[in-house]
Design a protein around this motif. Structure first.
Motif, PDB file in Angstrom:
ATOM      1  N   ALA A  54       0.805  -1.445   0.080  1.00 16.50           N
ATOM      2  CA  ALA A  54      -0.158  -0.031   0.292  1.00 16.50           C
ATOM      3  C   ALA A  54       0.915   1.348   0.183  1.00 16.50           C
ATOM      4  N   ASN A  55       0.283   2.284  -0.591  1.00 19.36           N
ATOM      5  CA  ASN A  55       1.085   3.631  -0.625  1.00 19.36           C
ATOM      6  C   ASN A  55       2.489   3.421  -1.204  1.00 19.36           C
ATOM      7  N   ASN A  56       2.583   2.415  -2.181  1.00 17.47           N
ATOM      8  CA  ASN A  56       3.876   2.261  -2.940  1.00 17.47           C
ATOM      9  C   ASN A  56       5.011   2.085  -2.121  1.00 17.47           C
ATOM     10  N   LYS A  57       4.948   1.272  -1.003  1.00 13.73           N
ATOM     11  CA  LYS A  57       5.931   1.093   0.229  1.00 13.73           C
ATOM     12  C   LYS A  57       6.269  -0.346  -0.160  1.00 13.73           C
ATOM     13  N   VAL A 137       1.500  -2.646   5.847  1.00 14.01           N
ATOM     14  CA  VAL A 137       1.198  -1.890   4.381  1.00 14.01           C
ATOM     15  C   VAL A 137       0.967  -3.184   3.562  1.00 14.01           C
ATOM     16  N   LEU A 158      -5.007   2.812  -2.127  1.00 12.14           N
ATOM     17  CA  LEU A 158      -3.545   2.940  -1.626  1.00 12.14           C
ATOM     18  C   LEU A 158      -2.648   2.331  -2.429  1.00 12.14           C
ATOM     19  N   GLY A 159      -3.043   1.919  -3.560  1.00 10.68           N
ATOM     20  CA  GLY A 159      -1.669   1.207  -4.419  1.00 10.68           C
ATOM     21  C   GLY A 159      -2.090   0.041  -4.844  1.00 10.68           C
TER      22      GLY A 159
END
Length: 162
Positions: A54-57, A137, A158-159
């Motif tokens: 998520a969120n490009n983590k 994530v 979120l990605g």
């Protein structure tokens, strides 16, 4: 003991077991169908050897397991049954197996506790060292569920949507 008394005792014990069966697995109906991230997606795009959460983590590429994965379900069942993840109570599970499995209980509080238990299992997924597993994530749907108590948490923005 008289044979009739023994038969009555066995019959009543069997009846009680039927009325109150011992739960030995998690109720998959209370687990989200997706954690919001697909394992293996985006390999090496953010960091070599990692995949995208998520969120490009960056996350380990084995994360998260599918919600219906026998490995995940087995580890979740064990944690809920034992009350904690390791042999010591460092990572205590905040909900019992019976309460987790109660599909009639859709309260915000119970859904938050379910999400917390699932996240704890994911974050300690290898069950050998505390904190070695899948980061939060890797399961944004559970993060939404843990925060809001909504079991239908939409994490598509979120990605890596899974």
């Amino acid at each position: 003991m008289h044979p009739v008394s023994l038969l009555a005792l066995l019959t009543s014990t069997a009846s009680a077991a039927t009325i109150h069966p011992r739960q030995s697995t998690v109720n998959q109906a209370v687990i989200p169908k997706s954690f919001g991230v697909t394992a293996g997606a985006g390999r090496d795009t953010i960091q070599v050897g990692s995949c995208v959460g998520a969120n490009n983590k960056p996350i380990p590429c084995f994360c998260p397991p599918a919600p219906n994965s026998p490995d995940f379900l087995g580890k979740l069942t064990k944690a809920l049954t034992d009350g904690f993840i390791f042999s010591r109570a460092q990572v205590a599970i905040p909900i019992t197996l019976a309460k987790f499995n109660d599909a009639a209980d859709t309260s915000v509080e119970t859904n938050k506790l379910r999400a917390t238990a699932m996240i704890q299992v994911l974050q300690n997924f290898n069950l050998t060292q505390q904190g070695v597993g899948c980061p939060g994530v890797s399961a944004p749907v559970l993060g939404v569920m843990q925060t809001t108590g909504r079991a239908d948490g939409d994490a598509s923005a979120l990605g890596n949507s899974g």
